[in-house]
Scaffold this motif. Structure first.
Motif, PDB file in Angstrom:
ATOM      1  N   ARG A 177       0.838  -1.212   0.000  1.00  0.00           N
ATOM      2  CA  ARG A 177       0.000   0.000   0.000  1.00  0.00           C
ATOM      3  C   ARG A 177       0.868   1.256   0.000  1.00  0.00           C
ATOM      4  NH1 ARG A 177      -3.203  -2.634   4.061  1.00  0.00           N
ATOM      5  NH2 ARG A 177      -4.929  -3.622   2.997  1.00  0.00           N
ATOM      6  N   THR A 178       1.929   1.233   0.811  1.00  0.00           N
ATOM      7  CA  THR A 178       2.842   2.376   0.851  1.00  0.00           C
ATOM      8  C   THR A 178       3.486   2.592  -0.512  1.00  0.00           C
ATOM      9  OG1 THR A 178       3.289   2.012   3.194  1.00  0.00           O
ATOM     10  CG2 THR A 178       4.895   3.324   1.969  1.00  0.00           C
ATOM     11  N   VAL A 232       2.398   1.716  -3.504  1.00  0.00           N
ATOM     12  CA  VAL A 232       1.403   2.212  -4.461  1.00  0.00           C
ATOM     13  C   VAL A 232       1.063   3.669  -4.167  1.00  0.00           C
ATOM     14  CG1 VAL A 232      -0.998   1.946  -5.226  1.00  0.00           C
ATOM     15  CG2 VAL A 232       0.469  -0.061  -4.992  1.00  0.00           C
ATOM     16  N   THR A 233       0.942   4.022  -2.894  1.00  0.00           N
ATOM     17  CA  THR A 233       0.612   5.401  -2.525  1.00  0.00           C
ATOM     18  C   THR A 233       1.733   6.357  -2.944  1.00  0.00           C
ATOM     19  OG1 THR A 233      -0.708   4.600  -0.672  1.00  0.00           O
ATOM     20  CG2 THR A 233      -0.084   6.922  -0.633  1.00  0.00           C
ATOM     21  N   ARG A 244       1.443   6.757  -6.720  1.00  0.00           N
ATOM     22  CA  ARG A 244       0.301   7.583  -7.126  1.00  0.00           C
ATOM     23  C   ARG A 244       0.454   9.034  -6.690  1.00  0.00           C
ATOM     24  NH1 ARG A 244      -4.514   3.244  -5.782  1.00  0.00           N
ATOM     25  NH2 ARG A 244      -4.192   1.972  -7.634  1.00  0.00           N
ATOM     26  N   ALA A 245       1.030   9.249  -5.502  1.00  0.00           N
ATOM     27  CA  ALA A 245       1.177  10.610  -4.985  1.00  0.00           C
ATOM     28  C   ALA A 245       2.325  11.350  -5.660  1.00  0.00           C
ATOM     29  CB  ALA A 245       1.397  10.579  -3.475  1.00  0.00           C
ATOM     30  N   ARG A 279       4.027  13.627   0.108  1.00  0.00           N
ATOM     31  CA  ARG A 279       2.572  13.559  -0.114  1.00  0.00           C
ATOM     32  C   ARG A 279       2.019  12.196   0.285  1.00  0.00           C
ATOM     33  NH1 ARG A 279       3.589  16.960  -4.829  1.00  0.00           N
ATOM     34  NH2 ARG A 279       3.782  15.110  -6.135  1.00  0.00           N
ATOM     35  N   ALA A 280       2.768  11.130  -0.009  1.00  0.00           N
ATOM     36  CA  ALA A 280       2.329   9.783   0.376  1.00  0.00           C
ATOM     37  C   ALA A 280       2.254   9.660   1.892  1.00  0.00           C
ATOM     38  CB  ALA A 280       3.272   8.736  -0.193  1.00  0.00           C
ATOM     39  N   LEU A 308      -0.911  11.257   3.070  1.00  0.00           N
ATOM     40  CA  LEU A 308      -2.076  10.433   2.738  1.00  0.00           C
ATOM     41  C   LEU A 308      -2.181   9.201   3.629  1.00  0.00           C
ATOM     42  CD1 LEU A 308      -1.829  10.576  -1.163  1.00  0.00           C
ATOM     43  CD2 LEU A 308      -3.649  11.563   0.247  1.00  0.00           C
ATOM     44  N   LEU A 309      -1.035   8.629   4.008  1.00  0.00           N
ATOM     45  CA  LEU A 309      -1.019   7.418   4.824  1.00  0.00           C
ATOM     46  C   LEU A 309      -1.053   7.702   6.327  1.00  0.00           C
ATOM     47  CD1 LEU A 309       1.699   5.512   2.781  1.00  0.00           C
ATOM     48  CD2 LEU A 309      -0.714   4.855   2.976  1.00  0.00           C
ATOM     49  N   VAL A 330       7.831   6.387   5.763  1.00  0.00           N
ATOM     50  CA  VAL A 330       7.541   5.963   4.392  1.00  0.00           C
ATOM     51  C   VAL A 330       8.839   5.583   3.681  1.00  0.00           C
ATOM     52  CG1 VAL A 330       6.702   6.739   2.134  1.00  0.00           C
ATOM     53  CG2 VAL A 330       5.394   7.260   4.210  1.00  0.00           C
TER      54      VAL A 330
END
Length: 126
Positions: A7-8, A10-11, A14-15, A20-21, A24-25, A32
């Protein structure tokens, strides 16, 4: 592989940035960064087979050479023919849907059954 790490990853993708990730997380940027560092590590085990094309993986699986998790677009014909079955049909399907492809009659084998059970348990959190 821990699903939180995926998930990290992918985030971050995408971010477009670690900062930014992290926001979001709900994590710090260094947290991260340390999670993404896991992907730089060498795998603990070597792959049994390396295939450059997922169609080759599907062919190997349907021939009985093992199991794989594959995307829906690749498995449409195999799904229609019954060579593979969907693991989970959620009410709101994800952007990418994967299937466990096994040779007919092998789902009863202990090692394949364990993989199938694990995928069913964890897939609900994907």
């Amino acid at each position: 592989m821990d699903l939180a790490l995926l998930r990290t990853f992918v985030t971050v993708h995408r971010a477009g940035s670690f900062t930014r990730a992290a926001a979001l997380l709900g994590l710090s940027q260094p947290a991260v960064t340390s999670q993404i560092a896991v992907f730089d590590a060498k795998p603990a085990a070597s792959a049994a087979v390396i295939a450059a094309d997922l169609r080759a993986v599907l062919s190997c699986v349907t021939a009985g050479a093992g199991l794989a998790v594959l995307p829906r677009y690749l498995c449409a014909d195999a799904l229609d023919s019954g060579d593979v079955v969907a693991l989970l049909d959620p009410p709101v399907p994800p952007l990418r849907t994967y299937f466990l492809a096994v040779r007919t009659g092998t789902l009863g084998l202990p090692h394949i059954a364990r993989a199938h059970e694990w995928l069913l348990r964890t897939a609900v959190d994907w």
